[in-house]
Design a protein around this motif. Structure first.
Motif, PDB file in Angstrom:
ATOM      1  N   GLY A 231       0.827  -1.199   0.000  1.00  0.00           N
ATOM      2  CA  GLY A 231       0.000   0.000   0.000  1.00  0.00           C
ATOM      3  C   GLY A 231       0.860   1.247   0.000  1.00  0.00           C
ATOM      4  N   ARG A 232       0.243   2.370  -0.253  1.00  0.00           N
ATOM      5  CA  ARG A 232       0.948   3.656  -0.229  1.00  0.00           C
ATOM      6  C   ARG A 232       1.215   4.044   1.228  1.00  0.00           C
ATOM      7  N   GLU A 233       2.378   4.641   1.487  1.00  0.00           N
ATOM      8  CA  GLU A 233       2.739   5.041   2.847  1.00  0.00           C
ATOM      9  C   GLU A 233       2.274   6.473   3.082  1.00  0.00           C
ATOM     10  N   ILE A 234       1.214   6.589   3.879  1.00  0.00           N
ATOM     11  CA  ILE A 234       0.553   7.867   4.127  1.00  0.00           C
ATOM     12  C   ILE A 234       0.711   8.235   5.600  1.00  0.00           C
ATOM     13  N   GLU A 235       0.952   9.520   5.872  1.00  0.00           N
ATOM     14  CA  GLU A 235       1.104   9.984   7.251  1.00  0.00           C
ATOM     15  C   GLU A 235       0.214  11.200   7.491  1.00  0.00           C
ATOM     16  N   VAL A 236      -0.376  11.250   8.686  1.00  0.00           N
ATOM     17  CA  VAL A 236      -1.297  12.328   9.048  1.00  0.00           C
ATOM     18  C   VAL A 236      -0.891  12.876  10.414  1.00  0.00           C
ATOM     19  N   GLY A 237      -0.860  14.193  10.540  1.00  0.00           N
ATOM     20  CA  GLY A 237      -0.590  14.826  11.825  1.00  0.00           C
ATOM     21  C   GLY A 237      -1.873  15.061  12.600  1.00  0.00           C
ATOM     22  N   VAL A 238      -1.795  14.863  13.917  1.00  0.00           N
ATOM     23  CA  VAL A 238      -2.936  15.114  14.799  1.00  0.00           C
ATOM     24  C   VAL A 238      -2.490  16.073  15.894  1.00  0.00           C
ATOM     25  N   LEU A 239      -3.329  17.051  16.208  1.00  0.00           N
ATOM     26  CA  LEU A 239      -3.099  17.975  17.312  1.00  0.00           C
ATOM     27  C   LEU A 239      -4.275  17.924  18.272  1.00  0.00           C
ATOM     28  N   GLU A 240      -3.964  17.862  19.551  1.00  0.00           N
ATOM     29  CA  GLU A 240      -4.999  17.896  20.585  1.00  0.00           C
ATOM     30  C   GLU A 240      -5.769  19.203  20.500  1.00  0.00           C
ATOM     31  N   GLY A 241      -7.075  19.124  20.686  1.00  0.00           N
ATOM     32  CA  GLY A 241      -7.875  20.336  20.762  1.00  0.00           C
ATOM     33  C   GLY A 241      -7.638  21.050  22.081  1.00  0.00           C
ATOM     34  N   ARG A 242      -7.626  22.360  22.033  1.00  0.00           N
ATOM     35  CA  ARG A 242      -7.359  23.124  23.245  1.00  0.00           C
ATOM     36  C   ARG A 242      -8.633  23.323  24.060  1.00  0.00           C
ATOM     37  N   SER A 243      -8.519  23.208  25.377  1.00  0.00           N
ATOM     38  CA  SER A 243      -9.630  23.469  26.311  1.00  0.00           C
ATOM     39  C   SER A 243     -10.865  22.636  25.989  1.00  0.00           C
ATOM     40  N   GLY A 244     -10.653  21.349  25.703  1.00  0.00           N
ATOM     41  CA  GLY A 244     -11.767  20.443  25.488  1.00  0.00           C
ATOM     42  C   GLY A 244     -12.274  20.360  24.071  1.00  0.00           C
ATOM     43  N   ALA A 245     -11.715  21.146  23.166  1.00  0.00           N
ATOM     44  CA  ALA A 245     -12.138  21.087  21.763  1.00  0.00           C
ATOM     45  C   ALA A 245     -11.677  19.776  21.132  1.00  0.00           C
ATOM     46  N   ALA A 246     -12.310  19.409  20.024  1.00  0.00           N
ATOM     47  CA  ALA A 246     -11.962  18.158  19.343  1.00  0.00           C
ATOM     48  C   ALA A 246     -10.553  18.240  18.760  1.00  0.00           C
ATOM     49  N   LEU A 350       3.172  26.340  14.636  1.00  0.00           N
ATOM     50  CA  LEU A 350       3.011  24.969  15.123  1.00  0.00           C
ATOM     51  C   LEU A 350       3.678  24.810  16.487  1.00  0.00           C
ATOM     52  N   ILE A 351       4.878  25.356  16.640  1.00  0.00           N
ATOM     53  CA  ILE A 351       5.566  25.304  17.933  1.00  0.00           C
ATOM     54  C   ILE A 351       4.748  26.030  18.999  1.00  0.00           C
ATOM     55  N   SER A 352       4.233  27.209  18.647  1.00  0.00           N
ATOM     56  CA  SER A 352       3.409  27.978  19.587  1.00  0.00           C
ATOM     57  C   SER A 352       2.145  27.221  19.963  1.00  0.00           C
ATOM     58  N   GLU A 353       1.558  26.513  19.010  1.00  0.00           N
ATOM     59  CA  GLU A 353       0.341  25.750  19.285  1.00  0.00           C
ATOM     60  C   GLU A 353       0.594  24.681  20.342  1.00  0.00           C
ATOM     61  N   LEU A 354       1.715  23.977  20.237  1.00  0.00           N
ATOM     62  CA  LEU A 354       2.047  22.954  21.235  1.00  0.00           C
ATOM     63  C   LEU A 354       2.227  23.582  22.615  1.00  0.00           C
ATOM     64  N   ILE A 355       2.915  24.716  22.652  1.00  0.00           N
ATOM     65  CA  ILE A 355       3.163  25.389  23.929  1.00  0.00           C
ATOM     66  C   ILE A 355       1.860  25.909  24.539  1.00  0.00           C
ATOM     67  N   GLU A 356       1.048  26.561  23.722  1.00  0.00           N
ATOM     68  CA  GLU A 356      -0.199  27.151  24.228  1.00  0.00           C
ATOM     69  C   GLU A 356      -1.184  26.074  24.685  1.00  0.00           C
ATOM     70  N   THR A 357      -1.212  24.939  23.990  1.00  0.00           N
ATOM     71  CA  THR A 357      -2.078  23.836  24.429  1.00  0.00           C
ATOM     72  C   THR A 357      -1.642  23.327  25.789  1.00  0.00           C
ATOM     73  N   ALA A 358      -0.322  23.209  25.988  1.00  0.00           N
ATOM     74  CA  ALA A 358       0.195  22.762  27.290  1.00  0.00           C
ATOM     75  C   ALA A 358      -0.129  23.781  28.394  1.00  0.00           C
ATOM     76  N   LEU A 359       0.021  25.064  28.076  1.00  0.00           N
ATOM     77  CA  LEU A 359      -0.288  26.094  29.075  1.00  0.00           C
ATOM     78  C   LEU A 359      -1.774  26.106  29.420  1.00  0.00           C
ATOM     79  N   ALA A 360      -2.632  25.893  28.424  1.00  0.00           N
ATOM     80  CA  ALA A 360      -4.077  25.860  28.675  1.00  0.00           C
ATOM     81  C   ALA A 360      -4.459  24.652  29.520  1.00  0.00           C
ATOM     82  N   ARG A 361      -3.725  23.536  29.319  1.00  0.00           N
ATOM     83  CA  ARG A 361      -3.994  22.333  30.092  1.00  0.00           C
ATOM     84  C   ARG A 361      -3.581  22.531  31.547  1.00  0.00           C
ATOM     85  N   GLY A 362      -2.503  23.328  31.762  1.00  0.00           N
ATOM     86  CA  GLY A 362      -2.053  23.665  33.117  1.00  0.00           C
ATOM     87  C   GLY A 362      -1.333  22.538  33.810  1.00  0.00           C
TER      88      GLY A 362
END
Length: 362
Positions: A231-246, A350-362
């Motif tokens: 099969g074809r080798e396919i990759e998908v990125g996933v990011l956690e939703g912030r503050s309970g978002a999907a 993208l880097i900021s998104e990871l940081i801000e998600t972590a800060l929102a999670r606390g």
């Protein structure tokens, strides 16, 4: 208002030390200095936490001289108790200096002692916010055997194969050949707990199996032997939703092999010929939807947090998950950032998104 302080943690004790160090070069160069103050913390190959130079050029990937964290005599001292976020450093001369309070850790560690839940548990104990995966999803996805158990329990299709433990291996290929039965070749032999294709071999004939097992067991005491999936080798990125978002998914990317047998360490990081990283992948709308939805199902099945790259084989019967990576290659040319860039996000964002998600999670 003071900027949030980000401790960027890289290097580590695993065989992926140099890749983590190269990732640090990209992150240190791209992180938004107008938003964050950065403390670069390196982990030597022997596990010492050292205060590193805030110099991206020092860690740029060079196939002739792979970057690494060298013991410079300093020792970073993490907060002494839960709730205390003040970091200090003991200099090479023995003086104790205050680095101030850290708001969040960005651990860009790959492999054991960094991507397997151990460092995550350490920061949880200190009540120190950190970006990326948590204890459970990191531990599950670091161990490909248990990752497959979790995915199968959720009805997510995975590559068929068997798991062999060192205690059950007699040092020859005979017992493994018997266990694989009439499973058609080629097979892939891989350590259960290693990344960046370290220790992975493609087996074309039974005569190649014993050496492939030896290479894999050099990395881990548990080894997977899997049937090669067409099969074809396919990759998908996933990011956690912030503050309970999907959770969100990126556009899919594709690993296109031309002359290389599989996407090995050289092809991923050393500029080896015979492979192209394409994002976005040329898929139909239905194929894109199928892999994106399967990526979300896989992320949920392992209780994903922060981020993950979900790797697939896109077969005639649909997507099959090869693995999840909770701290994927994160250099600017790695697939995970490329997929999010193709989806409309810049590398610094993208880097900021990871940081801000972590800060929102606390």
């Amino acid at each position: 208002m003071d900027k949030p302080v980000v401790a960027v943690l890289f290097g580590g004790r695993s065989s992926e030390h140099s890749i983590s160090s190269a990732t640090a070069a990209g992150v240190l160069e791209a992180i938004d200095r107008d938003r964050y103050r950065v403390i670069p913390v390196g982990v030597t190959r022997t596990g010492a936490f050292v205060l590193e130079a805030d110099d991206p050029a020092k860690f740029r990937l060079d196939p002739q001289h792979m970057p690494e964290v060298v013991d410079n005599g300093t020792r970073v001292l993490w907060p002494e108790a839960a709730g205390d976020r003040r970091m200090r450093v003991r200099t090479a001369e023995g003086a104790l200096e205050d680095l101030g309070a850290v708001d969040v850790v960005l651990p860009i560690l790959h492999g054991s002692h960094g991507e397997d839940g151990t460092i995550q548990g350490f920061f949880d104990t200190l009540e120190l916010p950190y970006a990326g995966g948590g204890v459970l999803d990191s531990a599950l996805c670091m161990d490909k055997h248990f990752m497959k158990v979790a995915l199968q329990a959720a009805g997510v299709p995975v590559s068929p194969g068997i798991t062999i433990r060192r205690a059950d291996w007699d040092g020859t290929a005979a017992s493994v050949l018997a266990a694989m039965g009439d499973t058609p070749l080629p097979w892939f032999v891989k350590p259960s707990r290693a990344g960046s294709s370290v220790g992975v071999s493609k087996v074309h004939t039974a005569d190649e199996l014993e050496e492939a097992l030896r290479i894999a067991f050099a990395e881990d005491d548990k080894v997977l032997v899997e049937r090669g999936v067409v099969g074809r080798e396919i990759e998908v990125g996933v990011l956690e939703g912030r503050s309970g978002a999907a959770a969100r998914v990126s556009l899919p990317g594709e690993i296109v092999l031309t002359t290389r047998e599989f996407y090995d360490f050289e092809g991923k990081y050393l500029g080896g010929d015979g492979v192209e990283v394409v994002c976005p992948a040329l898929l139909t709308d239905a194929e894109t939807e199928a892999v994106q939805q399967m990526a979300l199902r896989a992320f949920a099945a392992v209780d994903g947090r922060g981020l993950a790259r979900v790797d697939f084989f896109l077969t005639e019967d649909g997507p099959v998950v090869n693995e999840l990576n909770t701290m994927p290659g994160f250099t600017p040319i790695s697939m995970f950032p490329k997929c999010w860039i193709a989806s409309g996000m810049t590398y610094p964002e993208l880097i900021s998104e990871l940081i801000e998600t972590a800060l929102a999670r606390g």
